[in-house]
Design a protein around this motif. Structure first.
Motif, PDB file in Angstrom:
ATOM      1  N   PHE A 216      72.481  20.787  48.335  1.00 27.90           N
ATOM      2  CA  PHE A 216      73.525  20.130  47.539  1.00 27.90           C
ATOM      3  C   PHE A 216      74.918  20.492  48.050  1.00 27.90           C
ATOM      4  CE2 PHE A 216      69.774  19.997  44.851  1.00 27.90           C
ATOM      5  CZ  PHE A 216      69.759  18.633  44.554  1.00 27.90           C
ATOM      6  N   LYS A 217      75.043  20.516  49.356  1.00 29.98           N
ATOM      7  CA  LYS A 217      76.358  20.867  49.910  1.00 29.98           C
ATOM      8  C   LYS A 217      77.407  19.822  49.550  1.00 29.98           C
ATOM      9  CE  LYS A 217      75.303  19.310  54.609  1.00 29.98           C
ATOM     10  NZ  LYS A 217      74.112  19.692  55.357  1.00 29.98           N
ATOM     11  N   GLY A 218      76.957  18.618  49.243  1.00 33.10           N
ATOM     12  CA  GLY A 218      77.889  17.588  48.772  1.00 33.10           C
ATOM     13  C   GLY A 218      78.500  17.970  47.427  1.00 33.10           C
ATOM     14  N   VAL A 219      77.762  18.708  46.631  1.00 34.44           N
ATOM     15  CA  VAL A 219      78.286  19.207  45.356  1.00 34.44           C
ATOM     16  C   VAL A 219      79.236  20.373  45.633  1.00 34.44           C
ATOM     17  CG1 VAL A 219      77.675  20.323  43.171  1.00 34.44           C
ATOM     18  CG2 VAL A 219      76.237  18.482  44.069  1.00 34.44           C
ATOM     19  N   LEU A 220      78.791  21.247  46.512  1.00 35.54           N
ATOM     20  CA  LEU A 220      79.605  22.399  46.899  1.00 35.54           C
ATOM     21  C   LEU A 220      80.950  21.938  47.478  1.00 35.54           C
ATOM     22  CD1 LEU A 220      79.166  25.455  46.946  1.00 35.54           C
ATOM     23  CD2 LEU A 220      78.380  25.262  49.305  1.00 35.54           C
ATOM     24  N   ALA A 221      80.901  20.840  48.210  1.00 38.39           N
ATOM     25  CA  ALA A 221      82.111  20.338  48.874  1.00 38.39           C
ATOM     26  C   ALA A 221      83.212  19.988  47.877  1.00 38.39           C
ATOM     27  CB  ALA A 221      81.776  19.120  49.723  1.00 38.39           C
ATOM     28  N   VAL A 222      82.823  19.575  46.676  1.00 38.80           N
ATOM     29  CA  VAL A 222      83.839  19.196  45.686  1.00 38.80           C
ATOM     30  C   VAL A 222      84.555  20.443  45.166  1.00 38.80           C
ATOM     31  CG1 VAL A 222      84.251  18.096  43.451  1.00 38.80           C
ATOM     32  CG2 VAL A 222      82.529  17.169  45.016  1.00 38.80           C
ATOM     33  N   VAL A 223      83.789  21.515  44.952  1.00 37.95           N
ATOM     34  CA  VAL A 223      84.413  22.710  44.397  1.00 37.95           C
ATOM     35  C   VAL A 223      84.940  23.641  45.477  1.00 37.95           C
ATOM     36  CG1 VAL A 223      83.183  22.593  42.218  1.00 37.95           C
ATOM     37  CG2 VAL A 223      82.166  23.838  44.089  1.00 37.95           C
ATOM     38  N   PRO A 225      85.793  22.817  49.241  1.00 39.59           N
ATOM     39  CA  PRO A 225      85.838  21.981  50.449  1.00 39.59           C
ATOM     40  C   PRO A 225      85.856  22.803  51.735  1.00 39.59           C
ATOM     41  CG  PRO A 225      87.848  21.744  49.118  1.00 39.59           C
ATOM     42  CD  PRO A 225      86.882  22.533  48.321  1.00 39.59           C
ATOM     43  N   GLU A 226      86.405  24.006  51.664  1.00 44.17           N
ATOM     44  CA  GLU A 226      86.480  24.856  52.859  1.00 44.17           C
ATOM     45  C   GLU A 226      85.083  25.193  53.381  1.00 44.17           C
ATOM     46  OE1 GLU A 226      87.879  25.500  49.965  1.00 44.17           O
ATOM     47  OE2 GLU A 226      90.038  25.761  50.233  1.00 44.17           O
ATOM     48  N   LEU A 227      84.128  25.314  52.454  1.00 44.81           N
ATOM     49  CA  LEU A 227      82.769  25.651  52.879  1.00 44.81           C
ATOM     50  C   LEU A 227      82.098  24.456  53.531  1.00 44.81           C
ATOM     51  CD1 LEU A 227      81.232  27.873  50.084  1.00 44.81           C
ATOM     52  CD2 LEU A 227      82.015  28.532  52.338  1.00 44.81           C
ATOM     53  N   ALA A 228      82.383  23.279  53.004  1.00 42.27           N
ATOM     54  CA  ALA A 228      81.768  22.078  53.563  1.00 42.27           C
ATOM     55  C   ALA A 228      82.176  21.922  55.023  1.00 42.27           C
ATOM     56  CB  ALA A 228      82.194  20.864  52.751  1.00 42.27           C
ATOM     57  N   GLU A 229      83.414  22.330  55.302  1.00 40.35           N
ATOM     58  CA  GLU A 229      83.902  22.244  56.676  1.00 40.35           C
ATOM     59  C   GLU A 229      83.056  23.122  57.610  1.00 40.35           C
ATOM     60  OE1 GLU A 229      85.784  23.542  60.169  1.00 40.35           O
ATOM     61  OE2 GLU A 229      85.880  24.873  58.417  1.00 40.35           O
ATOM     62  N   MET A 230      82.555  24.227  57.072  1.00 42.94           N
ATOM     63  CA  MET A 230      81.745  25.130  57.896  1.00 42.94           C
ATOM     64  C   MET A 230      80.462  24.466  58.394  1.00 42.94           C
ATOM     65  SD  MET A 230      82.054  28.652  55.748  1.00 42.94           S
ATOM     66  CE  MET A 230      81.133  29.677  56.868  1.00 42.94           C
ATOM     67  N   MET A 241      77.199  26.922  60.367  1.00 43.07           N
ATOM     68  CA  MET A 241      77.779  28.160  59.833  1.00 43.07           C
ATOM     69  C   MET A 241      77.656  28.239  58.320  1.00 43.07           C
ATOM     70  SD  MET A 241      78.735  30.246  62.114  1.00 43.07           S
ATOM     71  CE  MET A 241      79.948  31.358  61.417  1.00 43.07           C
ATOM     72  N   LEU A 242      77.570  27.094  57.659  1.00 45.40           N
ATOM     73  CA  LEU A 242      77.396  27.114  56.214  1.00 45.40           C
ATOM     74  C   LEU A 242      76.033  27.722  55.877  1.00 45.40           C
ATOM     75  CD1 LEU A 242      78.224  26.457  53.342  1.00 45.40           C
ATOM     76  CD2 LEU A 242      77.267  24.169  53.647  1.00 45.40           C
ATOM     77  N   LYS A 243      75.024  27.285  56.607  1.00 39.29           N
ATOM     78  CA  LYS A 243      73.673  27.834  56.389  1.00 39.29           C
ATOM     79  C   LYS A 243      73.688  29.340  56.585  1.00 39.29           C
ATOM     80  CE  LYS A 243      69.377  25.679  56.844  1.00 39.29           C
ATOM     81  NZ  LYS A 243      68.844  24.365  57.026  1.00 39.29           N
ATOM     82  N   ARG A 244      74.380  29.751  57.621  1.00 43.19           N
ATOM     83  CA  ARG A 244      74.452  31.178  57.936  1.00 43.19           C
ATOM     84  C   ARG A 244      75.150  31.939  56.800  1.00 43.19           C
ATOM     85  NH1 ARG A 244      77.118  33.687  63.469  1.00 43.19           N
ATOM     86  NH2 ARG A 244      77.973  35.493  62.383  1.00 43.19           N
ATOM     87  N   ALA A 245      76.253  31.375  56.317  1.00 38.72           N
ATOM     88  CA  ALA A 245      76.986  32.037  55.232  1.00 38.72           C
ATOM     89  C   ALA A 245      76.138  32.091  53.959  1.00 38.72           C
ATOM     90  CB  ALA A 245      78.293  31.289  54.958  1.00 38.72           C
ATOM     91  N   LEU A 246      75.442  31.005  53.668  1.00 41.18           N
ATOM     92  CA  LEU A 246      74.606  30.966  52.459  1.00 41.18           C
ATOM     93  C   LEU A 246      73.467  31.961  52.571  1.00 41.18           C
ATOM     94  CD1 LEU A 246      74.481  27.117  51.856  1.00 41.18           C
ATOM     95  CD2 LEU A 246      75.699  28.815  50.482  1.00 41.18           C
ATOM     96  N   TRP A 257      81.346  40.342  44.141  1.00 39.23           N
ATOM     97  CA  TRP A 257      82.386  40.363  45.180  1.00 39.23           C
ATOM     98  C   TRP A 257      81.777  40.476  46.567  1.00 39.23           C
ATOM     99  CZ3 TRP A 257      82.055  45.008  47.688  1.00 39.23           C
ATOM    100  CH2 TRP A 257      81.735  46.145  46.954  1.00 39.23           C
ATOM    101  N   LEU A 258      80.605  41.135  46.631  1.00 36.44           N
ATOM    102  CA  LEU A 258      79.942  41.283  47.922  1.00 36.44           C
ATOM    103  C   LEU A 258      79.340  39.937  48.352  1.00 36.44           C
ATOM    104  CD1 LEU A 258      79.249  43.222  50.133  1.00 36.44           C
ATOM    105  CD2 LEU A 258      77.264  43.986  48.817  1.00 36.44           C
ATOM    106  N   ARG A 259      78.747  39.233  47.402  1.00 40.93           N
ATOM    107  CA  ARG A 259      78.208  37.907  47.725  1.00 40.93           C
ATOM    108  C   ARG A 259      79.329  36.957  48.154  1.00 40.93           C
ATOM    109  NH1 ARG A 259      72.837  37.674  46.379  1.00 40.93           N
ATOM    110  NH2 ARG A 259      72.169  38.974  44.627  1.00 40.93           N
ATOM    111  N   LEU A 260      80.459  37.055  47.468  1.00 45.68           N
ATOM    112  CA  LEU A 260      81.584  36.182  47.833  1.00 45.68           C
ATOM    113  C   LEU A 260      82.104  36.532  49.219  1.00 45.68           C
ATOM    114  CD1 LEU A 260      83.380  36.042  44.380  1.00 45.68           C
ATOM    115  CD2 LEU A 260      82.290  34.128  45.581  1.00 45.68           C
ATOM    116  N   ALA A 261      82.162  37.823  49.520  1.00 48.58           N
ATOM    117  CA  ALA A 261      82.609  38.234  50.853  1.00 48.58           C
ATOM    118  C   ALA A 261      81.670  37.662  51.922  1.00 48.58           C
ATOM    119  CB  ALA A 261      82.663  39.759  50.951  1.00 48.58           C
ATOM    120  N   ALA A 262      80.364  37.703  51.636  1.00 50.60           N
ATOM    121  CA  ALA A 262      79.389  37.167  52.596  1.00 50.60           C
ATOM    122  C   ALA A 262      79.583  35.665  52.769  1.00 50.60           C
ATOM    123  CB  ALA A 262      77.970  37.472  52.119  1.00 50.60           C
ATOM    124  N   LEU A 263      79.817  35.004  51.659  1.00 52.09           N
ATOM    125  CA  LEU A 263      79.989  33.549  51.697  1.00 52.09           C
ATOM    126  C   LEU A 263      81.222  33.150  52.502  1.00 52.09           C
ATOM    127  CD1 LEU A 263      78.758  30.981  50.377  1.00 52.09           C
ATOM    128  CD2 LEU A 263      80.482  31.213  48.579  1.00 52.09           C
TER     129      LEU A 263
END
Ligand code: ATP
Ligand code: MG
Length: 425
Positions: A216-223, A225-230, A241-246, A257-263
């Motif tokens: 559902f990266k299309g959903v993620l992209a709305v909230v 957008p920087e991640l969708a670019e990955m 790179m999005l797959k890698r970050a996820l 905060w650690l999960r967010l840092a990874a993301l």
């Protein structure tokens, strides 16, 4: 079906007074999954004023009374009792304009978001499951109650709740629900950012986060957008790179905060400094609390430590504080796994064992843990001032390195030695 005493007592009191009362929603879903619910919500045909009268002897919370909810405190636990409702029209893709009370549990269940959340149970009346929630749960399917596009455009937050339920429980959105989640995603821009963050955090912590956030990266992209670019940047191992970050965010572990840092570690393709800056902006926009934001951005901005000796790890802890240092090491391990570098991941796994041992052994990793203080040095004859500070730092460094033992005796002797030689670097 196990229901705690304090909950069944409330159900009984309502039933004894002639009302219907059920446990309802998420708690039933969790119980059917064999999980222990966080809380037990009750639905009843009693009106809020009647609930208040019935529980007059108890402390009650009436903040939600406009929506039909009364909180009753029994044995230190708050139970929310909500009158059966049927929602009217919705405004702004989020809030019902009017709330009407109903006498039928079925009406109340039909306003709920997903079939697995739209069941009720009462010890006296059994299970009420008009939309086949139990069957869907058994088959691992997430399905909206009613037409998915209509339900998502009433309240777009349900889309993110859906992603969260998929991520946390591994429920597969059935095709029509999945399609509508993507088609209606743009409506999420109308939803309060705090609600979005909360759902996102819940989603990140789920065991199926990588799978469903990517789906559902299309959903993620709305909230975000920087991640969708990955997703357009390629990684040799995990694809984009999005797959890698996820992947990294889902294996790195808590806290959030650690999960967010990874993301967000590689959110800016240019580098670490840029990523830390962008991460800070994103987290500010998501109205994440300051502590979470600062920890996450600090970790993103901190280079991967390469001295993984005991002394090196102590120095990292002295620089970052122990919790952040451990977080940095965990992120290194997760990132290495995500990048398909198992030997590197192993090195960081060993570093984490050393870090555990450092903390368990109570090694000195902060100035306040040093067994000698500025005052002690003054009484050894060091005049207060710049030199004193320097001497203290030098002793601290030597303790971190393991060159000087962290005992008062050893430190005083070493200090005298340095003073005598006037060898303070
Ligand atoms: P959890 O508490 O594990 O986050 P939950 O399903 O219990 O999940 P709550 O927010 O506690 O979620 O809501 C309780 C119940 O209220 C849900 O199970 C669902 O039936 C209903 N509900 C919650 N939010 C919505 C919504 N946005 N639209 C429709 N029904 C909802
Ligand atoms: Mg709940």
């Amino acid at each position: 079906m196990f229901i705690p005493d304090y909950t069944s007592a409330i159900l009984r009191r309502l039933e004894d007074a002639g009302y219907e009362a059920y446990i309802v929603g998420g708690c039933l879903r969790d119980m059917m999954l064999g999980l222990t619910p966080k809380d037990y919500d009750i639905a009843t045909n009693a009106r809020p004023s009647e609930v208040l009268a019935l529980f007059a002897g108890y402390k009650t919370i009436t903040a939600g009374i406009k929506h039909g909810t009364v909180g009753v405190v029994t044995g230190g636990t708050v139970t929310e009792i909500t009158t059966f409702r049927s929602d009217g029209e919705y405004a702004d893709h989020r809030h019902p304009v009017s709330v009407e009370y109903s006498d039928r549990i079925e009406d109340d269940l039909s306003r709920r978001d997903f079939t697995v959340n739209a069941m009720a149970y009462s010890p006296k009346r059994g299970i009420v499951d008009p939309f086949g929630g139990a069957e869907d749960l058994k088959n691992g399917i997430l399905r909206t109650v009613g037409d998915p596009a209509a339900r998502f455009s009433e309240d777009a937050l349900r889309i993110l709740r859906g992603v969260r339920f998929a991520s946390v429980y591994g429920l597969e959105p059935e095709p029509a629900t999945a399609r509508a989640m993507l088609e209606c995603a743009c409506l999420l821009s109308a939803v309060a950012v705090e609600r979005i963050s909360a759902e996102l955090f819940g989603t990140l912590a789920g065991p199926y986060a990588e799978k469903y956030l990517h789906r559902f990266k299309g959903v993620l992209a709305v909230v975000l957008p920087e991640l969708a670019e990955m997703a357009s940047r390629q990684d040799p191992v995990r694809g984009d790179m999005l797959k890698r970050a996820l992947y990294a965010a889902s294996v790195v572990g808590d806290p959030v905060w650690l999960r967010l840092a990874a993301l967000l570690e590689h959110v800016d393709g240019r580098g670490r400094k840029e990523s830390a800056e962008l991460a800070g902006e994103i987290l500010r926009r998501l109205r994440v609390d300051r502590h979470t934001r600062e920890n996450a951005t600090k970790i993103v901005g901190e280079p991967e430590p390469d001295d993984l000796s005991r002394a090196g790890i102590r120095r990292l802890m002295a620089k970052l504080m122990p919790t952040l240092a451990v977080g940095r090491l965990k992120l290194c391990r997760a990132s290495a796994e995500a990048a398909g570098e198992p030997e590197k991941a192993d090195r960081y796994a060993r570093a984490l064992e050393i870090a555990d041992d450092i903390l368990l052994s109570g090694d000195c990793v902060s100035l306040s843990m040093l067994e000698i203080s500025g005052d002690d040095l003054i009484s050894l004859g060091v005049p207060p001032g710049k030199k004193l500070g320097k001497l203290l730092m030098q002793l601290f460094e030597e303790v971190l390195e393991g060159k000087t033992e962290n005992t008062r005796h050893a430190l005083a002797a070493r200090a005298s030695d340095l003073i005598a030689k006037d060898n303070i670097s």
